[in-house]
Design a protein around this motif. Structure first.
Motif, mmCIF file in Angstrom:
data_model
loop_
_atom_site.group_PDB
_atom_site.id
_atom_site.type_symbol
_atom_site.label_atom_id
_atom_site.label_comp_id
_atom_site.label_asym_id
_atom_site.label_seq_id
_atom_site.Cartn_x
_atom_site.Cartn_y
_atom_site.Cartn_z
ATOM 1 N N GLY A 78 1.001 -1.365 0.116
ATOM 2 C CA GLY A 78 -0.068 0.094 0.426
ATOM 3 C C GLY A 78 1.106 0.916 0.285
ATOM 4 O O GLY A 78 2.298 1.407 0.326
ATOM 5 N N GLY A 79 0.326 2.183 -0.128
ATOM 6 C CA GLY A 79 0.652 3.767 -0.122
ATOM 7 C C GLY A 79 0.258 4.932 0.625
ATOM 8 O O GLY A 79 -1.183 4.551 0.771
ATOM 9 N N LEU A 80 0.483 5.847 1.199
ATOM 10 C CA LEU A 80 0.091 6.771 1.267
ATOM 11 C C LEU A 80 0.497 8.199 0.525
ATOM 12 O O LEU A 80 1.556 8.357 0.032
ATOM 13 C CB LEU A 80 0.838 7.223 2.796
ATOM 14 C CG LEU A 80 -0.058 8.218 3.118
ATOM 15 C CD1 LEU A 80 -1.681 8.115 3.678
ATOM 16 C CD2 LEU A 80 0.268 8.224 4.853
ATOM 17 N N LEU A 81 -1.148 8.983 0.714
ATOM 18 C CA LEU A 81 -0.572 10.624 -0.303
ATOM 19 C C LEU A 81 -1.180 11.638 0.276
ATOM 20 O O LEU A 81 -1.832 11.429 0.775
ATOM 21 C CB LEU A 81 -1.201 10.012 -1.172
ATOM 22 C CG LEU A 81 -1.490 11.937 -2.357
ATOM 23 C CD1 LEU A 81 0.052 12.023 -2.760
ATOM 24 C CD2 LEU A 81 -2.139 11.397 -3.609
ATOM 25 N N VAL A 82 -0.292 12.384 0.841
ATOM 26 C CA VAL A 82 -0.878 12.868 1.384
ATOM 27 C C VAL A 82 -0.130 14.616 0.582
ATOM 28 O O VAL A 82 0.399 14.881 0.644
ATOM 29 C CB VAL A 82 -0.033 13.853 3.055
ATOM 30 C CG1 VAL A 82 -0.263 14.611 3.950
ATOM 31 C CG2 VAL A 82 -0.320 12.228 3.417
ATOM 32 N N ARG A 83 -1.738 15.423 0.769
ATOM 33 C CA ARG A 83 -1.537 16.652 -0.199
ATOM 34 C C ARG A 83 -1.671 17.834 0.889
ATOM 35 O O ARG A 83 -2.743 17.754 1.733
ATOM 36 C CB ARG A 83 -3.103 16.669 -0.778
ATOM 37 C CG ARG A 83 -2.680 15.738 -2.362
ATOM 38 C CD ARG A 83 -3.677 16.457 -3.193
ATOM 39 N NE ARG A 83 -3.145 15.254 -4.601
ATOM 40 C CZ ARG A 83 -2.376 14.982 -5.576
ATOM 41 N NH1 ARG A 83 -1.425 16.037 -5.072
ATOM 42 N NH2 ARG A 83 -3.093 13.944 -6.271
ATOM 43 N N ALA A 84 -0.827 18.481 1.008
ATOM 44 C CA ALA A 84 -0.904 19.231 1.404
ATOM 45 C C ALA A 84 -1.098 21.437 1.177
ATOM 46 O O ALA A 84 -0.489 21.504 0.207
ATOM 47 C CB ALA A 84 0.110 20.094 3.694
ATOM 48 N N ARG A 85 -2.219 21.775 1.283
ATOM 49 C CA ARG A 85 -2.294 23.915 0.754
ATOM 50 C C ARG A 85 -2.534 24.797 1.854
ATOM 51 O O ARG A 85 -3.339 24.048 2.883
ATOM 52 C CB ARG A 85 -3.189 22.967 0.559
ATOM 53 C CG ARG A 85 -3.800 24.480 -0.577
ATOM 54 C CD ARG A 85 -5.254 24.339 -1.777
ATOM 55 N NE ARG A 85 -4.772 23.255 -2.528
ATOM 56 C CZ ARG A 85 -5.937 22.162 -2.427
ATOM 57 N NH1 ARG A 85 -6.630 22.284 -1.255
ATOM 58 N NH2 ARG A 85 -5.617 21.491 -3.297
ATOM 59 N N GLY A 86 -1.807 25.638 1.923
ATOM 60 C CA GLY A 86 -1.679 26.665 3.377
ATOM 61 C C GLY A 86 -1.670 26.348 4.251
ATOM 62 O O GLY A 86 -1.810 26.585 5.116
ATOM 63 N N GLY A 87 -0.755 25.201 4.608
ATOM 64 C CA GLY A 87 -0.724 24.493 6.120
ATOM 65 C C GLY A 87 -1.225 23.759 6.027
ATOM 66 O O GLY A 87 -1.726 23.490 7.819
ATOM 67 N N ARG A 88 -2.280 23.395 5.490
ATOM 68 C CA ARG A 88 -3.415 22.693 5.814
ATOM 69 C C ARG A 88 -2.734 21.283 4.966
ATOM 70 O O ARG A 88 -3.541 21.390 4.097
ATOM 71 C CB ARG A 88 -4.613 22.935 5.954
ATOM 72 C CG ARG A 88 -4.703 24.159 6.830
ATOM 73 C CD ARG A 88 -4.447 24.073 8.649
ATOM 74 N NE ARG A 88 -5.772 22.858 8.685
ATOM 75 C CZ ARG A 88 -7.228 23.496 8.757
ATOM 76 N NH1 ARG A 88 -7.380 24.874 9.283
ATOM 77 N NH2 ARG A 88 -8.186 22.077 8.963
ATOM 78 N N VAL A 89 -3.754 19.867 5.750
ATOM 79 C CA VAL A 89 -3.580 19.024 4.844
ATOM 80 C C VAL A 89 -4.933 18.651 4.141
ATOM 81 O O VAL A 89 -6.262 18.883 5.205
ATOM 82 C CB VAL A 89 -3.410 17.668 5.535
ATOM 83 C CG1 VAL A 89 -4.055 16.559 5.374
ATOM 84 C CG2 VAL A 89 -2.062 17.637 7.080
ATOM 85 N N ALA A 90 -5.092 19.062 2.886
ATOM 86 C CA ALA A 90 -5.953 18.726 2.103
ATOM 87 C C ALA A 90 -6.721 17.895 1.848
ATOM 88 O O ALA A 90 -7.957 17.719 1.651
ATOM 89 C CB ALA A 90 -5.753 19.711 0.781
#
Length: 434
Positions: A18-30
């Motif tokens: 499995g994998g994990l993707l984290v998208r952050a925008r403006g210092g917040r996790v989107a």
């Protein structure tokens, strides 16, 4: 706009791919995605057209760590359909087999998969250099569980002695005597393990989990019981029979994962497994396990996911003590199985796999052939909740070095011991900042 990618490959402490993707925008996790990209194995489709008697052996192949759970849920679903209740000495023998699986699975996860996270080692092998005695104790515990499974089930992995209605053969008392002797040592080892893991340094984290687990009126639920749900602190526990599972739990698919996930009463993000079992059944632990839990400071409910390792250790004590109690009173059931005649209809069954509630449903026709099968494993139920845990973990730590953040995420996933499959072992973490 900046982008950052962190990759961690070759891990051997997550069972599956499995994998994990984290998208952050403006210092917040989107966005957080727990991506399971290994191919589906189509077990439910494989069961269609097969005889109702084959389900326990076929579904056992889903997992090499907890095949007994699949066999027990399958047997109980089909026995429910056929109007048969396995009770008394036959049920005790099933419990004995199941406790063996709990011991070997929990020992593996505690000592080789999870403990290295708290002690700063990349693997159980590396940890053995500094904690040889603890690793050897874990291996001895696992061996005790495997020997119990082999003695009752015919072999340690994918047992062959289980059938709908009971067993093909009941082991004699003399055959189980060596197992009892090893379990007496295992109980001492399990108590030492509780003391060991309760001394780890746990992050001060708690989540308002929704818990789902079986609940039995007289025992810490393992083999059977009603489904119990706690929707949060202070709210009453709801209970319903296993037959009502389809009305409460719905599976769905998301574009980025090949595995189905589950919603409970229309909402994603609930937890099954040791924390849920403990929250809903702590008052039914065996005496030694209850004392161990109190000495470890667990309290009646534990909502810290990192302390799951302590709950697993307490459950290992419970399994050892209960197995010894059953062995002391054991008389081989005669006959080793109840007669079961197939009938057309739908049957439901559930039991507590080491990782959580495992549900099976089968539709069988007049000829005794399976026309429809549904299997809802605990890992699928926990996927959305794991994403919630990761979101809460990552957001306040986005400025950490990539390697450190990846390690924290992997440890958070391992809190829940996901068994994505037993075939491959990789976790890739990508953090994208925008």
């Amino acid at each position: 706009m900046t982008h950052r990618t962190i990759r961690v490959g070759g891990l051997t402490r997550v069972e599956g791919e499995g994998g994990l993707l984290v998208r952050a925008r403006g210092g917040r996790v989107a966005e957080v995605r727990l991506e399971i990209y290994e191919p589906p194995r189509f077990f439910e489709a494989l069961l269609r057209g097969r005889s109702w008697t084959e389900a326990p052996d076929l579904t056992a192949r889903v997992c090499g760590i907890c095949p007994v759970a699949y066999q027990m849920s399958a047997c109980q679903a089909l026995e429910s359909l056929c109007g048969v209740t396995v009770d008394g000495p036959l049920r005790d023998l099933r419990l004995l087999l199941y406790y063996g699986e709990w011991i070997e699975s929990h020992a593996l996860h505690i000592h080789l998969l999870h403990a290295p996270d708290f002690l700063g080692y990349p693997s159980g092998i590396a940890m053995a250099a500094g904690h040889r005695a603890e690793v050897e104790r874990g291996l001895a515990l696992k061996k005790a569980g495997n020997e119990l499974v082999a003695a009752v089930g015919g072999r340690a992995v994918h047992p062959v002695n289980v059938r709908v209605g009971g067993f093909y053969r009941a082991p004699g008392r003399a055959e189980l005597a060596p197992v009892a002797e090893r379990l007496r040592h295992a109980l001492d080892a399990a108590l030492e393990t509780v003391a060991w893991v309760s001394g780890f340094d746990f992050p001060d984290v708690e989540h308002d989990y929704r818990f789902l687990a079986l609940r039995h009126p007289a025992e810490y639920a393992v083999l059977s019981g009603e489904v119990a749900v706690s929707d949060g602190p202070g709210l009453p526990v709801r209970r319903w029979p296993v037959e009502e599972w389809p009305g409460h739990v719905a599976e769905e698919q998301v574009p980025y994962s090949t595995a189905l996930r589950a919603r409970l009463d229309g909402r994603p993000g609930y937890l099954t497994g040791p924390l849920a079992r403990y929250a809903l059944n702590a008052g039914r632990l065996s005496p030694a396990a209850a004392r161990a839990a109190a000495e470890a400071g667990l309290g009646p409910v534990c909502r810290n996911p990192y302390r799951t390792i302590v709950v697993r250790a307490v459950e290992t004590v419970h399994a050892c003590e209960e197995a010894l109690r059953l062995l002391a009173a054991y008389t081989p059931p005669d006959p080793p199985a109840l007669p079961v005649e197939p009938r057309a209809g739908v049957g439901h069954g559930a039991s507590e796999a080491p990782r959580g509630t495992l549900y099976h449903r089968y539709r069988v026709d007049e000829a005794g052939l399976i026309t429809e099968a549904a299997i809802v494993p605990p890992t699928a139920q926990n996927q959305a909740r794991i994403e919630d845990d990761l979101r809460a973990l990552v957001e306040p730590r986005l400025d950490l070095p990539a390697e450190r953040l990846a390690a924290l995420c992997e440890a958070a996933v391992r809190n829940h011991d996901p068994c994505i499959s037993c075939s491959a072992h990789f976790l890739d973490l990508r953090v994208s900042h925008e």
